[in-house]
Scaffold this motif. Structure first.
Motif, PDB file in Angstrom:
ATOM      1  N   LEU A 114       4.765   0.320 -26.188  1.00 42.05           N
ATOM      2  CA  LEU A 114       3.828   1.135 -25.406  1.00 42.05           C
ATOM      3  C   LEU A 114       2.434   1.084 -26.026  1.00 42.05           C
ATOM      4  N   ALA A 115       2.368   1.155 -27.361  1.00 43.18           N
ATOM      5  CA  ALA A 115       1.055   1.145 -28.027  1.00 43.18           C
ATOM      6  C   ALA A 115       0.327  -0.173 -27.743  1.00 43.18           C
ATOM      7  N   ARG A 116       1.071  -1.294 -27.772  1.00 46.67           N
ATOM      8  CA  ARG A 116       0.433  -2.599 -27.497  1.00 46.67           C
ATOM      9  C   ARG A 116      -0.132  -2.617 -26.077  1.00 46.67           C
ATOM     10  N   VAL A 117       0.683  -2.106 -25.140  1.00 43.63           N
ATOM     11  CA  VAL A 117       0.275  -2.113 -23.736  1.00 43.63           C
ATOM     12  C   VAL A 117      -0.921  -1.187 -23.532  1.00 43.63           C
ATOM     13  N   TRP A 118      -0.839  -0.012 -24.114  1.00 46.93           N
ATOM     14  CA  TRP A 118      -1.895   1.004 -23.937  1.00 46.93           C
ATOM     15  C   TRP A 118      -3.231   0.479 -24.469  1.00 46.93           C
ATOM     16  N   THR A 119      -3.170  -0.128 -25.662  1.00 49.44           N
ATOM     17  CA  THR A 119      -4.401  -0.629 -26.299  1.00 49.44           C
ATOM     18  C   THR A 119      -5.032  -1.722 -25.434  1.00 49.44           C
ATOM     19  N   LEU A 120      -4.200  -2.663 -24.983  1.00 53.29           N
ATOM     20  CA  LEU A 120      -4.756  -3.750 -24.166  1.00 53.29           C
ATOM     21  C   LEU A 120      -5.320  -3.211 -22.842  1.00 53.29           C
ATOM     22  N   ALA A 121      -4.597  -2.247 -22.250  1.00 50.07           N
ATOM     23  CA  ALA A 121      -5.063  -1.664 -20.986  1.00 50.07           C
ATOM     24  C   ALA A 121      -6.437  -1.029 -21.174  1.00 50.07           C
ATOM     25  N   GLU A 122      -6.613  -0.325 -22.301  1.00 45.97           N
ATOM     26  CA  GLU A 122      -7.909   0.317 -22.559  1.00 45.97           C
ATOM     27  C   GLU A 122      -8.987  -0.720 -22.865  1.00 45.97           C
ATOM     28  N   GLU A 123      -8.635  -1.676 -23.738  1.00 45.04           N
ATOM     29  CA  GLU A 123      -9.628  -2.674 -24.166  1.00 45.04           C
ATOM     30  C   GLU A 123     -10.111  -3.525 -22.999  1.00 45.04           C
ATOM     31  N   GLU A 124      -9.177  -3.933 -22.145  1.00 44.81           N
ATOM     32  CA  GLU A 124      -9.543  -4.872 -21.083  1.00 44.81           C
ATOM     33  C   GLU A 124      -9.581  -4.211 -19.704  1.00 44.81           C
ATOM     34  N   ARG A 125      -9.499  -2.874 -19.672  1.00 38.24           N
ATOM     35  CA  ARG A 125      -9.552  -2.099 -18.423  1.00 38.24           C
ATOM     36  C   ARG A 125      -8.568  -2.634 -17.393  1.00 38.24           C
ATOM     37  N   LEU A 126      -7.295  -2.684 -17.820  1.00 39.18           N
ATOM     38  CA  LEU A 126      -6.235  -3.177 -16.944  1.00 39.18           C
ATOM     39  C   LEU A 126      -5.288  -2.032 -16.606  1.00 39.18           C
ATOM     40  N   SER A 127      -4.529  -2.197 -15.515  1.00 36.67           N
ATOM     41  CA  SER A 127      -3.452  -1.237 -15.261  1.00 36.67           C
ATOM     42  C   SER A 127      -2.392  -1.454 -16.338  1.00 36.67           C
ATOM     43  N   LEU A 128      -1.507  -0.451 -16.502  1.00 31.69           N
ATOM     44  CA  LEU A 128      -0.459  -0.588 -17.524  1.00 31.69           C
ATOM     45  C   LEU A 128       0.434  -1.778 -17.192  1.00 31.69           C
ATOM     46  N   ARG A 129       0.713  -1.998 -15.894  1.00 38.10           N
ATOM     47  CA  ARG A 129       1.568  -3.128 -15.527  1.00 38.10           C
ATOM     48  C   ARG A 129       0.902  -4.457 -15.908  1.00 38.10           C
ATOM     49  N   ARG A 130      -0.362  -4.557 -15.549  1.00 42.40           N
ATOM     50  CA  ARG A 130      -1.054  -5.824 -15.824  1.00 42.40           C
ATOM     51  C   ARG A 130      -1.124  -6.053 -17.333  1.00 42.40           C
ATOM     52  N   ALA A 131      -1.384  -4.967 -18.089  1.00 45.59           N
ATOM     53  CA  ALA A 131      -1.473  -5.104 -19.548  1.00 45.59           C
ATOM     54  C   ALA A 131      -0.123  -5.519 -20.130  1.00 45.59           C
ATOM     55  N   ALA A 132       0.958  -4.955 -19.596  1.00 50.44           N
ATOM     56  CA  ALA A 132       2.294  -5.309 -20.102  1.00 50.44           C
ATOM     57  C   ALA A 132       2.591  -6.786 -19.807  1.00 50.44           C
ATOM     58  N   LEU A 133       2.266  -7.213 -18.594  1.00 43.42           N
ATOM     59  CA  LEU A 133       2.538  -8.610 -18.219  1.00 43.42           C
ATOM     60  C   LEU A 133       1.686  -9.572 -19.038  1.00 43.42           C
ATOM     61  N   VAL A 134       0.410  -9.234 -19.211  1.00 47.20           N
ATOM     62  CA  VAL A 134      -0.486 -10.129 -19.956  1.00 47.20           C
ATOM     63  C   VAL A 134       0.020 -10.273 -21.397  1.00 47.20           C
ATOM     64  N   THR A 135       0.424  -9.147 -22.010  1.00 46.10           N
ATOM     65  CA  THR A 135       0.953  -9.189 -23.384  1.00 46.10           C
ATOM     66  C   THR A 135       2.158 -10.124 -23.454  1.00 46.10           C
ATOM     67  N   SER A 136       3.093  -9.957 -22.517  1.00 45.43           N
ATOM     68  CA  SER A 136       4.333 -10.748 -22.547  1.00 45.43           C
ATOM     69  C   SER A 136       4.055 -12.220 -22.283  1.00 45.43           C
ATOM     70  N   ILE A 137       3.234 -12.483 -21.287  1.00 47.77           N
ATOM     71  CA  ILE A 137       2.971 -13.877 -20.911  1.00 47.77           C
ATOM     72  C   ILE A 137       2.302 -14.606 -22.075  1.00 47.77           C
TER      73      ILE A 137
END
Ligand code: NAD
Length: 431
Positions: free
Chosen positions: A394-417
């Motif tokens: 969750l912390a990885r997703v939350w940080t990326l979502a904030e840094e790159e202004r993404l939805s939580l879903r998009r941030a989770a997918l970007v991290t995984s991909i």
């Protein structure tokens, strides 16, 4: 608010016709959306758009009346780049090859997001599980397992339970596989009974993980679960545990449902009484009180709406009427891309499935590790390790979502991909 069909759903003509299914189009549409931010080489992206391998089988079963029925069954392995593939087996009337391909792709992202050494797979049998007797289920499961033998294995592909399959189903799968190789192989499946190498807390892991993610999120949002009104759609293996965990955290579970409909009490439901009713009657219907339909339940005013039933329950049509402060996806793919866009516009955060329901595969991983080392852990150790994995993800997703202004879903997918693409990049393409 009317919504146009999303341009982000993958176009039918771009996908192999044998995989064409609304859910696969959604999975590929989400992947394509995330790619815009994932900075992945086009060739690598193209590899990850398609499953590595898919098997379709006909499963002949002698029914209790002596007649033969043949059920279609599938197993799809999306990516083995990070390790053996992993994913559930479902028995459902709606199972298709394309549905399995979508769910297998999501499993790849889920495992990568949690840092598990697995790729994604999914399988299922198209049947009406409620019409099968125990003996018919056993014959179906054993024959399906033997049809899967060429592609499964503890280092190749490790099945687990999903919709309408359970510990008993996994025990039959483990026994069928073990009979073929001549010795017990508990690590061939996860979600087994404890007596044959299962793990404590595996049955509860997905529901527990859902609530760990919800709890951490509401703290990050500045509120708490204490007294929060929660609605849980799908009072099954995931939803029932999630409901109890929410109650344990001091939340008020005001509505739950199964496929037949819901139960609603704004004061908070008595879950023990509901469990007793369900154990006796096999369903929630008839429990009494106010019984909303599933579609009414999704629109109840609440703090947290947990979707733990099935896919595509929130759509562009009903998302404008969702009255929750936070939506948590316990099920796989319960929110269509159209609904996602509507909820984003309305400022309702959605905790995405590949993060929120990953507790199941996390403890499946613990089960596999325990089976391989023949050394078993206690519930406190498992709960602790699960909490660490879920909160880190969750912390990885939350940080990326904030840094790159993404939805939580998009941030989770970007991290995984990014994780899977980096591994594929490093390994290169054989030969
Ligand atoms: P389950 O069969 O135990 O429970 C599903 C529940 O949803 C049941 O109460 C059922 O009556 C209800 N339901 C089914 N179709 C419905 C519909 N159309 N409308 C309303 N209710 C409906 O299954 P489960 O294992 O709890 O899985 C639920 C979801 O969670 C699935 O999407 C599954 O892929 C996902 N999931 C499960 C696990 C796991 O560990 N079991 C892990 C990750 C994700």
């Amino acid at each position: 608010m009317a919504t146009a069909p999303s341009a982000d759903r993958a176009r039918r003509e771009d996908l192999p016709p044998e995989l064409d299914d609304p859910l696969y189009r959604t999975a590929v549409g989400q992947f394509d959306q995330a790619l815009e931010r994932a900075e992945v080489q086009p060739g690598v992206a193209e590899v990850l758009r398609f499953p590595e391998r898919a098997l379709a089988v006909g499963i002949p079963v002698r029914m209790d009346d002596g007649l033969l029925s043949v059920f279609p069954g599938y197993r799809v392995q999306h990516s083995s780049v990070l390790g053996p593939t992993k994913g559930g087996i479902r028995y459902d009337k709606g199972v298709t090859l394309g549905e399995c391909a979508a769910l297998a792709m999501w499993m790849t992202w889920k495992c990568a997001l949690l840092g598990l050494p697995y790729g994604g797979a999914k399988g299922g049998v198209r049947c009406d599980p409620r019409s099968l007797s125990m003996d018919e289920r056993e014959r179906l499961t054993r024959r399906f397992t033997s049809e899967l033998l060429p592609i499964i294995g503890p280092q190749r592909d490790i099945p687990a339970p999903d919709m309408a399959t359970d510990e008993q189903t996994m025990a039959w799968m483990m026994d069928t596989y073990s009979m073929q190789v001549g010795h017990a192989v508990p690590e061939i499946v996860t979600g087994k009974p404890l007596s044959v190498g299962g793990s404590v807390l595996r049955p509860e892991a997905t529901g527990i993980g859902v609530v760990m993610v919800v709890d951490e999120t509401v703290h990050r949002l500045g509120w708490s679960l204490e007294g929060a009104a929660c609605v849980v759609q799908g009072y099954g293996k995931v939803g029932a545990v999630a409901a109890h965990e929410l109650a344990r955290k001091g939340a008020r579970v005001v509505a739950v449902s199964d496929i037949g409909g819901g139960i609603f009490d704004p004061q908070g439901l008595n879950l023990a009484a509901i469990d007793a009713w369900r154990n006796e009657h096999g369903e929630l219907t008839g429990f009494g009180g106010h019984e909303p339909s599933n579609s009414e339940l999704l629109e109840l005013e609440c703090d947290v709406l947990v979707l733990a039933a099935t896919e595509d329950v929130l759509t562009g049509e009903n998302a404008p009427r969702v009255a929750a402060r936070l939506v948590a996806e316990g099920a796989n793919g319960p929110t269509s891309l159209e609904a996602d866009a509507v909820l984003a516009e309305r400022g309702i955060p959605v905790l995405p499935d590949i993060l929120t329901n990953a507790g199941g595969v996390a403890v499946s991983y613990f089960e596999w590790v325990q089976d391989i080392q023949r050394l078993f852990w206690g519930p406190d150790e498992i709960r602790g390790r699960l909490g660490d994995l879920m909160r880190t993800a969750l912390a990885r997703v939350w940080t990326l979502a904030e840094e790159e202004r993404l939805s939580l879903r998009r941030a989770a997918l970007v991290t995984s991909i990014r994780e899977v693409a980096a591994a594929l990049d490093a390994r290169g393409i054989y030969p």
